[in-house]
Motif scaffolding. Structure first.
Motif, PDB file in Angstrom:
ATOM      1  N   SER A  95       0.835  -1.200   0.000  1.00 41.18           N
ATOM      2  CA  SER A  95       0.000   0.000   0.000  1.00 41.18           C
ATOM      3  C   SER A  95       0.874   1.256   0.000  1.00 41.18           C
ATOM      4  O   SER A  95       1.555   1.550   0.993  1.00 41.18           O
ATOM      5  CB  SER A  95      -0.911  -0.001   1.231  1.00 41.18           C
ATOM      6  OG  SER A  95      -1.496   1.267   1.413  1.00 41.18           O
ATOM      7  N   THR A  98      -0.213   3.657   2.762  1.00 31.18           N
ATOM      8  CA  THR A  98       0.340   3.374   4.094  1.00 31.18           C
ATOM      9  C   THR A  98       1.775   3.869   4.196  1.00 31.18           C
ATOM     10  O   THR A  98       2.177   4.447   5.216  1.00 31.18           O
ATOM     11  CB  THR A  98       0.286   1.866   4.382  1.00 31.18           C
ATOM     12  OG1 THR A  98      -1.068   1.416   4.317  1.00 31.18           O
ATOM     13  CG2 THR A  98       0.834   1.554   5.767  1.00 31.18           C
ATOM     14  N   LEU A 127       0.650   4.875  13.224  1.00 32.99           N
ATOM     15  CA  LEU A 127       1.015   5.332  11.878  1.00 32.99           C
ATOM     16  C   LEU A 127       2.463   5.013  11.523  1.00 32.99           C
ATOM     17  O   LEU A 127       2.829   5.059  10.338  1.00 32.99           O
ATOM     18  CB  LEU A 127       0.786   6.847  11.774  1.00 32.99           C
ATOM     19  CG  LEU A 127      -0.682   7.283  11.749  1.00 32.99           C
ATOM     20  CD1 LEU A 127      -0.785   8.798  11.885  1.00 32.99           C
ATOM     21  CD2 LEU A 127      -1.375   6.817  10.473  1.00 32.99           C
ATOM     22  N   ALA A 131       2.183   0.528  11.344  1.00 32.38           N
ATOM     23  CA  ALA A 131       2.164   0.534   9.881  1.00 32.38           C
ATOM     24  C   ALA A 131       3.306  -0.303   9.321  1.00 32.38           C
ATOM     25  O   ALA A 131       3.127  -1.033   8.331  1.00 32.38           O
ATOM     26  CB  ALA A 131       2.251   1.966   9.362  1.00 32.38           C
ATOM     27  N   SER A 134       2.304  -3.826   9.560  1.00 34.07           N
ATOM     28  CA  SER A 134       1.280  -4.123   8.573  1.00 34.07           C
ATOM     29  C   SER A 134       1.888  -4.344   7.190  1.00 34.07           C
ATOM     30  O   SER A 134       1.491  -5.269   6.454  1.00 34.07           O
ATOM     31  CB  SER A 134       0.267  -2.970   8.522  1.00 34.07           C
ATOM     32  OG  SER A 134      -0.701  -3.187   7.528  1.00 34.07           O
TER      33      SER A 134
END
Length: 283
Positions: A95, A98, A127, A131, A134
């Protein structure tokens, strides 16, 4: 291209050894992507150390945004970390939103504005640290709704552990990551923190942060049963948080002289958690 990924692996081994060792437990086909991601994270996390002033730091972060937006293709191709990152984004369909949000969140590091509340610290951690987890989950093919909840909590725990260990460096440059509401709740003052004054009030505020980190570890553990086993290499550094917090709980703890776990113990804890993933969430 291979040399770009080799460069990233060497950079991570030198600057982020815990993640380097954890990545060795990932399938070989996924390691290059993880090394590229972690090398990129190191580049933007140390912008304050390299740039020293906000404006040069803003320029560096903007360069990375433009790399991800495809506006710096020529320069990115000549930059081993950028080239490896863009290849990883394409290969694993990472992403870009992201990644850019992660860069934007790191703008906070360039300035000396404090977090007003604990929620603000949590949002920053989500964030940045969450992130990163992720994105690593995407590379490992282990991203799903359940893992997203776990990674949110895990990222906050990792962030607090890191910020507590980095307190002396941050305080020396008047950078405050301990939320103002936490300081005020215990009667601690930011001026004393910047002066390196090891007060009982400050210790109480930091103890509250440690309790918060432990709650995040526990919340992550409660989600672990629904998480794919492939995610384990990304989560392994979490196994260091509980033991490090326990060391800070000891009598005589000095916030401005934190004692990180030894390299040998860190390596042993990572190896042990890889063999028994339940130990990742030890508090």
């Amino acid at each position: 291209m291979k040399s770009n990924f080799d460069h990233c692996a060497a950079l991570v081994r030198e600057t982020d050894r815990d993640r380097y060792l954890a990545t060795l437990f990932a399938p070989e086909a996924r390691r290059e992507g993880l090394f590229a991601l972690y090398a990129f994270n190191g580049e933007i996390a140390r912008v304050r150390d390299v740039a020293r002033e906000p404006m040069p730091g803003e320029i560096r972060l903007q360069w990375w945004r433009e790399v991800l937006e495809g506006k710096r293709d020529g320069e990115a191709a000549a930059h081993p970390v950028a080239a490896a990152l863009m290849a990883t984004v394409k290969r694993h369909k990472l992403s870009q939103e992201t990644l850019i949000a992660l860069i934007d969140a790191r703008t906070f590091d360039l300035y000396d504005d404090p977090f007003p509340t604990l929620d603000d610290l949590d949002n920053y951690a989500v964030l940045t640290w969450s992130a990163l987890l992720s994105l690593a989950a995407q590379i490992l093919g282990a991203a799903n709704e359940a893992s997203g909840i776990l990674l949110r909590h895990a990222g906050i725990a990792l962030a607090i552990d890191h910020l507590l260990l980095s307190l002396p460096r941050h305080a020396s440059r008047h950078q405050l990551y301990v939320p103002l509401e936490v300081l005020q709740r215990h009667g601690a003052k930011s001026d004393e923190l910047f002066a390196g004054h090891d007060s009982e009030q400050l210790k109480a505020a930091l103890a509250e942060l440690r309790r918060h980190a432990r709650r995040q570890l526990h919340a992550a553990m409660m989600e672990a049963g629904q998480v794919p086993v492939q995610l384990m290499p990304a989560l392994l550094p979490l196994a260091l948080v509980g033991p490090q917090l326990a060391r800070m709980d000891r009598r005589g703890y000095e916030p401005f002289r934190p004692e990180p776990l030894s390299r040998l113990r860190r390596q042993w804890l990572l190896w042990r958690a890889a063999r028994d993933p339940k130990r990742i969430f030890a508090v």
